[in-house]
Each structure stands twice: as structure tokens, then as C-alpha cells.
Design a protein around this motif. Sequence first.
Motif, PDB file in Angstrom:
ATOM      1  N   ILE A  13       1.848  13.719  35.009  1.00 59.36           N
ATOM      2  CA  ILE A  13       2.661  12.580  34.356  1.00 59.36           C
ATOM      3  C   ILE A  13       1.783  11.356  33.623  1.00 59.36           C
ATOM      4  O   ILE A  13       2.177  10.725  32.677  1.00 59.36           O
ATOM      5  CB  ILE A  13       3.733  11.949  35.173  1.00 59.36           C
ATOM      6  CG1 ILE A  13       4.780  13.044  35.481  1.00 59.36           C
ATOM      7  CG2 ILE A  13       4.397  10.610  34.870  1.00 59.36           C
ATOM      8  CD1 ILE A  13       5.779  12.976  36.455  1.00 59.36           C
ATOM      9  N   LEU A  14       0.629  10.893  34.670  1.00 62.21           N
ATOM     10  CA  LEU A  14       0.046   9.902  34.193  1.00 62.21           C
ATOM     11  C   LEU A  14      -0.886  10.409  32.843  1.00 62.21           C
ATOM     12  O   LEU A  14      -0.993   9.522  31.830  1.00 62.21           O
ATOM     13  CB  LEU A  14      -0.873   9.417  35.306  1.00 62.21           C
ATOM     14  CG  LEU A  14      -0.236   8.458  36.301  1.00 62.21           C
ATOM     15  CD1 LEU A  14      -1.308   8.556  37.468  1.00 62.21           C
ATOM     16  CD2 LEU A  14       0.316   7.337  35.953  1.00 62.21           C
ATOM     17  N   GLY A  15      -1.291  11.795  32.973  1.00 62.73           N
ATOM     18  CA  GLY A  15      -1.919  12.171  31.629  1.00 62.73           C
ATOM     19  C   GLY A  15      -1.163  12.217  30.216  1.00 62.73           C
ATOM     20  O   GLY A  15      -1.509  11.721  29.469  1.00 62.73           O
ATOM     21  N   VAL A  16       0.108  12.388  30.582  1.00 64.61           N
ATOM     22  CA  VAL A  16       0.921  12.589  29.376  1.00 64.61           C
ATOM     23  C   VAL A  16       1.304  11.237  29.006  1.00 64.61           C
ATOM     24  O   VAL A  16       1.376  10.754  27.566  1.00 64.61           O
ATOM     25  CB  VAL A  16       2.305  12.959  29.855  1.00 64.61           C
ATOM     26  CG1 VAL A  16       3.476  12.771  28.787  1.00 64.61           C
ATOM     27  CG2 VAL A  16       2.327  14.700  30.027  1.00 64.61           C
ATOM     28  N   THR A  22      -2.128   6.246  23.600  1.00 65.95           N
ATOM     29  CA  THR A  22      -3.504   6.696  22.929  1.00 65.95           C
ATOM     30  C   THR A  22      -2.958   7.142  21.436  1.00 65.95           C
ATOM     31  O   THR A  22      -3.443   6.518  20.431  1.00 65.95           O
ATOM     32  CB  THR A  22      -4.463   7.905  23.469  1.00 65.95           C
ATOM     33  OG1 THR A  22      -4.862   7.355  24.651  1.00 65.95           O
ATOM     34  CG2 THR A  22      -5.387   8.175  22.545  1.00 65.95           C
ATOM     35  N   ALA A  23      -1.963   7.813  21.446  1.00 68.56           N
ATOM     36  CA  ALA A  23      -1.309   8.285  20.314  1.00 68.56           C
ATOM     37  C   ALA A  23      -0.500   7.302  19.397  1.00 68.56           C
ATOM     38  O   ALA A  23      -0.701   7.000  18.276  1.00 68.56           O
ATOM     39  CB  ALA A  23      -0.293   9.539  20.242  1.00 68.56           C
ATOM     40  N   MET A  24       0.063   6.375  20.114  1.00 62.20           N
ATOM     41  CA  MET A  24       0.714   4.846  19.555  1.00 62.20           C
ATOM     42  C   MET A  24      -0.516   4.144  19.020  1.00 62.20           C
ATOM     43  O   MET A  24      -0.319   3.715  17.769  1.00 62.20           O
ATOM     44  CB  MET A  24       1.412   4.490  20.595  1.00 62.20           C
ATOM     45  CG  MET A  24       2.613   3.744  20.341  1.00 62.20           C
ATOM     46  SD  MET A  24       3.759   2.998  21.535  1.00 62.20           S
ATOM     47  CE  MET A  24       2.811   2.496  22.714  1.00 62.20           C
ATOM     48  N   CYS A  28      -0.994   2.994  15.127  1.00 67.22           N
ATOM     49  CA  CYS A  28      -0.826   1.589  14.612  1.00 67.22           C
ATOM     50  C   CYS A  28      -1.948   1.455  13.882  1.00 67.22           C
ATOM     51  O   CYS A  28      -2.043   0.768  12.720  1.00 67.22           O
ATOM     52  CB  CYS A  28      -0.843   0.835  15.684  1.00 67.22           C
ATOM     53  SG  CYS A  28       0.971   0.657  16.706  1.00 67.22           S
ATOM     54  N   TYR A  29      -3.356   1.959  14.382  1.00 67.46           N
ATOM     55  CA  TYR A  29      -4.594   1.660  13.578  1.00 67.46           C
ATOM     56  C   TYR A  29      -4.587   2.209  12.218  1.00 67.46           C
ATOM     57  O   TYR A  29      -4.830   1.560  11.186  1.00 67.46           O
ATOM     58  CB  TYR A  29      -5.774   2.231  14.170  1.00 67.46           C
ATOM     59  CG  TYR A  29      -6.997   2.212  13.496  1.00 67.46           C
ATOM     60  CD1 TYR A  29      -7.684   0.999  13.672  1.00 67.46           C
ATOM     61  CD2 TYR A  29      -7.558   3.119  13.196  1.00 67.46           C
ATOM     62  CE1 TYR A  29      -8.988   0.675  13.146  1.00 67.46           C
ATOM     63  CE2 TYR A  29      -8.815   3.161  12.338  1.00 67.46           C
ATOM     64  CZ  TYR A  29      -9.671   1.838  12.378  1.00 67.46           C
ATOM     65  OH  TYR A  29     -10.771   1.695  11.874  1.00 67.46           O
ATOM     66  N   ARG A  30      -3.988   3.454  12.023  1.00 64.52           N
ATOM     67  CA  ARG A  30      -3.808   4.026  10.794  1.00 64.52           C
ATOM     68  C   ARG A  30      -3.123   3.217   9.830  1.00 64.52           C
ATOM     69  O   ARG A  30      -3.258   2.943   8.775  1.00 64.52           O
ATOM     70  CB  ARG A  30      -3.366   5.534  10.619  1.00 64.52           C
ATOM     71  CG  ARG A  30      -4.605   6.327  11.176  1.00 64.52           C
ATOM     72  CD  ARG A  30      -3.986   7.964  11.055  1.00 64.52           C
ATOM     73  NE  ARG A  30      -3.820   8.410  12.508  1.00 64.52           N
ATOM     74  CZ  ARG A  30      -2.724   8.909  13.081  1.00 64.52           C
ATOM     75  NH1 ARG A  30      -1.551   8.849  12.327  1.00 64.52           N
ATOM     76  NH2 ARG A  30      -2.752   9.338  14.254  1.00 64.52           N
ATOM     77  N   LYS A  31      -1.979   2.417  10.285  1.00 62.91           N
ATOM     78  CA  LYS A  31      -1.027   1.822   9.401  1.00 62.91           C
ATOM     79  C   LYS A  31      -1.917   0.411   9.087  1.00 62.91           C
ATOM     80  O   LYS A  31      -1.584   0.262   7.785  1.00 62.91           O
ATOM     81  CB  LYS A  31       0.177   1.467  10.345  1.00 62.91           C
ATOM     82  CG  LYS A  31       1.264   2.641  10.456  1.00 62.91           C
ATOM     83  CD  LYS A  31       2.508   2.266  10.895  1.00 62.91           C
ATOM     84  CE  LYS A  31       3.465   3.484  10.682  1.00 62.91           C
ATOM     85  NZ  LYS A  31       4.804   3.045  10.965  1.00 62.91           N
TER      86      LYS A  31
END
Length: 113
Positions: A13-16, A22-24, A28-31
Amino acid sequence: MIDFILHYWVEFILGVISAGVTAMFAMCYRKLVQKGREQESMREGILAILHDRLYLICQYHLGQGEISPNALKNIEYIYKSYHKLGGNGTGTELYQRVKKLPLTLEGVDYDEN
């Protein structure tokens, strides 16, 4: 058995959650990068329009050989914006040449007081 569940499922669960965070951040960085590119493109477009306008109006008045105070003020206004956006020496050279033109009284507003 409870140790197995606590040990492996909590890790899972902590890994997910970590992967989601990280994906979020990546999204945000790409935007932000995309928005920066769009702003740079808009700056370049505005600079091109100002350069075109400055070039045409300066060429007109240089061809006339004189300029009215109102027209000179208009050119100065365009030039300041052009220069602040990082315009090149072509606009500056044209602006300097137009400033040296003799002034005409055409287009001067007089107060009737």
C-alpha cells in the motif's frame, strides 16, 4: 498470519501511494513545462508583431522625411514594448533614425482655451 499481512500489505500500500504521488508530481511538472513553452511562443509572436509594426511605421516616416509629434510618441510607445520583450538592433536603429527626423505640425492637437 497477521504479521504476514501487516508486513507485506502495508509495504504494498505504501508503494502504491508513493507511485501515485510520483506520478502526480511528474504530471504537474509536464504541465508547467508546457505552459512555459506556450508563454515563450506567445512572447515571440508578440515580439514579431511589434517588430513588423515598428518596421512599417518607421519606413513610412523615413520615406516622408518628417514626422509629427503624435506619430513620434506612438512609435516610442511601440518601441519601448518591443525593446522590453528583447527586440533586436533593427528596431532600435530604425527608432533612432526616426527620432532624428524634423518635426511637422500636422497631427498636433491644440487646445482652444
